[in-house]
Structures are given as structure tokens and as C-alpha cells.
Design an enzyme around this catalytic site. Structure first.
Site, PDB file in Angstrom:
ATOM      1  N   HIS A   5      -1.686   5.266  -7.861  1.00  0.00           N
ATOM      2  CA  HIS A   5      -2.334   5.482  -8.768  1.00  0.00           C
ATOM      3  C   HIS A   5      -1.506   7.006  -8.688  1.00  0.00           C
ATOM      4  O   HIS A   5      -1.033   7.542  -9.012  1.00  0.00           O
ATOM      5  CB  HIS A   5      -3.609   5.931  -7.739  1.00  0.00           C
ATOM      6  N   GLU A  65      -5.639   9.917  -2.907  1.00  0.00           N
ATOM      7  CA  GLU A  65      -6.698  10.019  -1.272  1.00  0.00           C
ATOM      8  C   GLU A  65      -5.981  10.339  -0.274  1.00  0.00           C
ATOM      9  O   GLU A  65      -5.719  10.478  -0.153  1.00  0.00           O
ATOM     10  CB  GLU A  65      -6.907   8.462  -1.670  1.00  0.00           C
ATOM     11  N   HIS A 117       1.000   1.949  -1.815  1.00  0.00           N
ATOM     12  CA  HIS A 117       0.104   1.693  -0.801  1.00  0.00           C
ATOM     13  C   HIS A 117      -0.027   0.157  -1.052  1.00  0.00           C
ATOM     14  O   HIS A 117      -0.447  -0.265  -2.346  1.00  0.00           O
ATOM     15  CB  HIS A 117      -0.284   2.735  -0.606  1.00  0.00           C
ATOM     16  N   ARG A 158      -1.462  -2.207 -10.614  1.00  0.00           N
ATOM     17  CA  ARG A 158      -1.046  -3.566  -9.554  1.00  0.00           C
ATOM     18  C   ARG A 158      -0.416  -3.788  -9.201  1.00  0.00           C
ATOM     19  O   ARG A 158       0.710  -3.787 -10.644  1.00  0.00           O
ATOM     20  CB  ARG A 158      -2.591  -4.106  -9.821  1.00  0.00           C
TER      21      ARG A 158
HETATM   22 ZN    ZN Z   1      -5.284   3.552  -3.444  1.00  0.00          ZN
END
Ligand code: ZN
Length: 313
Positions: free
Chosen positions: A99, A116, A174, A194
Site C-alpha cells: 500500500h 494497517e 506483505h 498487487r
Molecule cells: Zn494489506
């Protein structure tokens, strides 16, 4: 005050399982349930209030009607509801992803970026996830490894068990591995780049879209080095503070005018009450308590994650 019980928005992504339906009692008629967006004001999946005067309305409607003071003074730096809380049931591997931070995301996506954190609610024996690189890589090596399917060889593979937590800064490559059930607290954003999807294709032979150029722009390519945690919170950053509550008996706390309280119960059962509300909870349930100067009480056993907004620095 009123404690609001929330009904999530449900997502049936291909890698999901059935645990959120069968063990956590989520009401969903599809075959698989990958994610529930429990505390959400994001347009891609709004959560709904299930009790009291606002039953049937979205949490976003409630905040619009009540005004931003129900979020607390710590919400003042944010233009909109700052967080998103999810449960994620990974029956299969999620794609390798990254991200962007706020500045990159605002420039390229006109949305905020995503910081996050993960709390492992449950994991099967042998479960693992990918978190950063096991060695530093150059931009060229990274691109080459994405092209020739050898990226996994340089990722930091971490075995996981129930109760583990991970803080994922923007730029950290991740992926959640299979057989893991996670609670995720994140910025209110849906921007994901992605990088690699294990070559998976759908019934029509099509793979999911990759975003390699943007991912390579934002990925932190340095080797992952574990840092020491310096405070007692599960996570604490400028967007959210997460605390773990271990419940066994009666717990009473005063909410403040600084921040609303978000609660996600990940184990156990009992009740949650204040002067005019008395609600049962079981694992998987989530609640929103508006900022004010009143107290609430939890009676029961289990584990809850408490999410608040930190004071602006
Ligand atoms: Zn994520």
C-alpha cells in the site's frame, strides 16, 4: 449515550473461507466469506447499525446526522472517518501486495494511503505470512523477480500463531498466508497494489490485475529488521491506537470527548451496557461508542480489540 452494534459489509473474494459464517455467526448467503468490514464508513462497504433509534442506517449516516463531535476532538485532522476495521478469513493465500503512503496515494489515486495492523485471531499449525524482505533488493532485481516468478525467495516468511500482531507501514510488501483469521485495523482507504498472485486464474483463464509499476515505486526494498516496541499498545500511530482488552468479569471505562471507541470482540461472550443500552456480545461482534463523557461496562469473558483515535501531534 448509546452504544451502537454494527452489522458489517460482507466480501466474497476468492481466497475466503466459511469460518466467519460458521464460527463467527455472520449472516451471509454466499459460498465463501473472505472479509467483513466491521467498522466502516468506506463507500466500498459501509457498516450498518443494528440496534436502537438508528437501526438500519449506516454508521456514515449516523455520523452525518450527529455531527463530527461524535468522533471526538482527535478526529479534527481527518477530513473523513479515519479508520476501517475488518475481519479477514484467509482460507487460501492472499496476493503479494503493498500500500502507498498518503502523499503517493493522494497524488496518484486521489485517496489516502494505507497504514494497517493485524491481530491474528486464529491460525492453523504451520500457517505463515509474508512481511517485508529477507534481504535488501535493488529495483532491477525486484522487477526481474516479479517477472520470473522468484519473488517469494526473497520475502521474509513469518510463522504465525493466535495473538501475534503486525504493524504494516506503507511500502511494506506483505501477504496474509492461508489458514489464518485476522482482525485488521487500517486507514480508511482501499488502495492496494498487487505485485504477484501465484499465477492464479479464474474459471475464464484470467488472472487478477497486477499493478507492478506503482508497486515498484512505493515498495521499501530494504531488508526487514525487527524493531523494539516502545509502549503498551498493540499498535499506536497517527491514525489509530489499538489496545487489547482481556475480559474476565466486569470492566468499566469512561469514554472521553477526545475519541469515539470502536470495539471488536475476537473471543468470548457477555454483555455491554451503559445508562440506556444493554446488548449481548459474542466473538466477531463490533460496536461503536460515540465520544462523550459517559461510562460503559462490559460483563463477560473474552478478548476485545479497542480502537481509538490518538491525540494529534
Ligand atoms: Zn494489506
Amino acid at each position: 449515550m448509546s452504544i451502537l452494534k454494527l452489522t458489517p459489509s460482507c466480501k466474497d473474494y476468492i481466497w475466503g473461507g466459511r469460518r466467519l459464517i460458521e464460527e463467527f455467526g455472520k449472516d451471509f448467503s454466499g459460498d465463501v466469506l473472505a472479509e467483513t468490514w466491521e467498522i466502516s464508513c468506506h463507500k466500498d462497504g459501509l457498516s450498518t447499525i443494528s440496534n436502537g433509534d438508528y437501526a438500519g442506517k449506516t454508521l456514515l449516516n449516523y455520523i452525518q446526522e450527529k455531527g463530527t463531535q461524535c468522533l471526538g476532538t482527535n478526529a479534527s485532522p481527518f477530513e473523513y472517518f479515519p479508520i476501517l476495521v475488518k475481519l479477514i478469513d484467509a482460507k487460501d493465500y492472499l496476493s503479494i501486495q503493498v500500500h502507498p503512503d498518503d502523499s503517493y496515494a493522494l497524488e496518484h489515486e486521489h485517496q489516502y494511503g494505507k497504514t494497517e495492523m493485524w491481530y491474528v485471531v486464529d491460525a492453523k499449525e504451520g500457517a505463515f505470512l509474508y512481511y517485508g524482505f529477507s534481504k535488501s533488493v535493488s529495483k532491477e532485481e525486484l522487477k526481474e523477480r516479479i517477472q520470473n516468478n522468484t519473488l517469494l525467495e526473497v520475502l521474509n516468511k513469518v510463522p504465525v500463531k493466535k495473538g501475534d500482531t503486525f504493524f504494516i507501514e506503507p511500502g511494506t510488501i506483505h501477504a496474509i498466508g492461508k489458514d489464518i483469521l485476522i482482525a485488521e485495523i487500517q486507514q480508511n482507504s482501499n488502495v492496494t497494489y498487487r505485485v504477484y498472485d501465484y499465477g492464479r486464474v479464474d474459471a475464464n483463464g484470467n488472472g487478477r490485475e497486477l499493478h507492478i509499476d506503482k508497486a515498484v515505486d512505493v515498495i521499501n526494498r530494504k531488508q526487514y529488521v525487527e524493531s523494539q516496541k516502545s509502549d503498551s499498545h498493540l499498535a499506536n500511530c497517527k491514525y489509530f491506537t489499538v489496545d487489547k482488552m482481556i475480559l474476565d468479569g466486569t470492566y468499566t471505562e469512561k469514554v472521553t470527548n477526545d475519541s469515539f471507541v470502536g470495539l471488536l470482540f475476537v473471543e468470548g461472550n457477555g454483555s455491554i451496557l451503559d445508562s440506556d443500552t444493554n446488548l449481548d456480545f459474542k466473538k466477531g461482534d463490533s460496536f461503536f461508542i460515540p465520544a462523550n463523557e459517559e461510562t460503559y461496562t462490559i460483563k463477560g469473558t473474552g478478548v476485545a480489540l479497542k480502537i481509538t483515535l490518538p491525540s494529534p501531534c
